[in-house]
Design a protein around this motif. Structure first.
Motif, short mmCIF file in Angstrom:
data_model
loop_
_atom_site.label_atom_id
_atom_site.label_comp_id
_atom_site.label_asym_id
_atom_site.label_seq_id
_atom_site.Cartn_x
_atom_site.Cartn_y
_atom_site.Cartn_z
N ILE A 107 8.67 9.75 -8.45
CA ILE A 107 8.93 8.39 -8.92
C ILE A 107 9.14 7.51 -7.69
N VAL A 108 8.28 6.53 -7.52
CA VAL A 108 8.30 5.71 -6.32
C VAL A 108 7.88 4.29 -6.70
N ARG A 109 8.24 3.34 -5.86
CA ARG A 109 7.90 1.94 -6.15
C ARG A 109 6.39 1.75 -6.27
N ASP A 110 6.00 0.79 -7.13
CA ASP A 110 4.58 0.44 -7.23
C ASP A 110 4.06 0.08 -5.84
N GLY A 111 2.88 0.59 -5.54
CA GLY A 111 2.32 0.33 -4.22
C GLY A 111 1.31 1.39 -3.84
N VAL A 113 1.55 4.31 -2.24
CA VAL A 113 1.90 5.74 -2.16
C VAL A 113 1.23 6.51 -3.30
N LYS A 114 0.55 7.61 -2.93
CA LYS A 114 -0.12 8.45 -3.92
C LYS A 114 0.45 9.87 -3.97
N GLY A 115 1.37 10.19 -3.07
CA GLY A 115 1.97 11.51 -3.04
C GLY A 115 3.05 11.57 -1.97
N ILE A 116 3.73 12.70 -1.89
CA ILE A 116 4.81 12.85 -0.92
C ILE A 116 4.30 12.68 0.51
N GLU A 117 3.06 13.09 0.74
CA GLU A 117 2.50 12.98 2.09
C GLU A 117 2.34 11.53 2.54
N ASP A 118 2.39 10.60 1.59
CA ASP A 118 2.24 9.17 1.93
C ASP A 118 3.58 8.49 2.18
N LEU A 119 4.69 9.21 1.94
CA LEU A 119 5.99 8.61 2.18
C LEU A 119 6.21 8.41 3.68
N GLY A 120 6.91 7.34 4.02
CA GLY A 120 7.21 7.08 5.42
C GLY A 120 8.65 7.43 5.72
N ASP A 121 9.52 6.39 5.70
CA ASP A 121 10.94 6.64 5.95
C ASP A 121 11.77 6.51 4.67
N GLU A 122 11.09 6.56 3.50
CA GLU A 122 11.82 6.46 2.23
C GLU A 122 12.80 7.63 2.06
N VAL A 123 13.96 7.33 1.49
CA VAL A 123 14.93 8.37 1.16
C VAL A 123 14.55 8.94 -0.19
N TYR A 182 8.47 0.75 -10.80
CA TYR A 182 8.19 2.08 -10.23
C TYR A 182 7.02 2.71 -10.99
N LYS A 183 6.49 3.77 -10.42
CA LYS A 183 5.42 4.52 -11.07
C LYS A 183 5.70 6.02 -10.93
N ALA A 184 5.11 6.80 -11.82
CA ALA A 184 5.25 8.26 -11.79
C ALA A 184 3.93 8.87 -11.35
N ILE A 185 4.00 9.64 -10.29
CA ILE A 185 2.82 10.32 -9.74
C ILE A 185 2.96 11.82 -9.99
N THR A 186 2.01 12.43 -10.65
CA THR A 186 2.07 13.87 -10.92
C THR A 186 1.89 14.64 -9.61
N VAL A 187 2.89 15.46 -9.28
CA VAL A 187 2.82 16.24 -8.04
C VAL A 187 2.93 17.74 -8.30
#
Length: 220
Positions: A107-111, A113-123, A182-187
């Motif tokens: 669950i991540v903000r709309d934008g 990001v398509k997966g965990i590998e796209d996260l930067g410094d997000e907590v 936010y959006k839900a991305i299946t991981v």
């Protein structure tokens, strides 16, 4: 002599009485929160009884169920984790009937990001004990493990204490769903089966038949 004969006859009569109720072990099976309704627990107990099994369902969150298995407080569990025997440190056999399937979501903000590998410094917040999360994290450094599960993760997200979270579909649905913005991305995707301690492996065919009957009674 008559007294002796009478005593022997009494012993024999006890020996001829049915002993199944004394010998049958009633197994304690941990059920997930999704089956929390009492009528579902009663139904599960009845279909097992119809199959000749004495089973008492017990309500346990997944993390507590693993701990209870380790301590010998339960004899089986509904679970969606192939690492269950290793985590519980107990030899177990998996049932052959698929009880259901769940997705794991980021669950991540709309934008972008398509997966965990796209996260930067997000907590990133994750529920403690959810091993499916651990295998996805890799070396991602900004992880907060939350003890109270989905409700606390939702609170922390709303307060800005975390920027994203990992939750399974059931936990997400029962804790308020996807927040606005936010959006839900299946991981991940995992299947739920029943598990029994290996010492009861001979009961697996009966358990599978009763599990199928339970699902049919639920309309699944």
């Amino acid at each position: 002599m008559l007294a002796t004969i009478g005593f022997v006859a009494l012993l024999l009569s006890f020996g001829l009485l049915p002993s199944a109720s004394a010998e049958q072990r009633c197994l304690r099976i941990a059920m997930p929160e999704i089956l929390a309704d009492q009528w579902k627990l009663d139904l599960y107990h009845q279909v097992m009884k119809d199959e000749g099994l004495c089973v008492y369902p017990r309500m346990y969150p997944q993390v507590r169920a693993v701990y209870a298995l380790r301590l010998g407080r339960i004899d089986g569990v509904f679970a969606a984790r192939d690492d269950l025997p290793r985590e519980a440190n107990v030899a177990m056999v998996r049932g052959g009937v698929l009880l259901g399937a769940l997705n794991g979501y980021l669950i991540v903000r709309d934008g972008p990001v398509k997966g965990i590998e796209d996260l930067g410094d997000e907590v990133l917040g994750v529920p403690i004990g959810a091993t499916w999360c651990d295998k996805l994290l890799g070396n991602y450094p900004n992880v907060v493990k939350v003890p109270r599960g989905a409700s606390m993760l939702q609170e922390m997200l709303a307060e800005g204490r975390i920027d994203a979270m990992l939750l399974d579909a059931y936990s997400l649905g029962t804790s308020g769903g996807i927040p606005d913005g936010y959006k839900a991305i299946t991981v991940d995707h995992f299947e739920v089966h029943s598990w029994l301690k290996a010492e009861y492996a001979q009961l697996k065919p009966q358990f599978d038949r009763a599990t199928s009957a339970f699902l049919a009674a639920l309309g699944q």
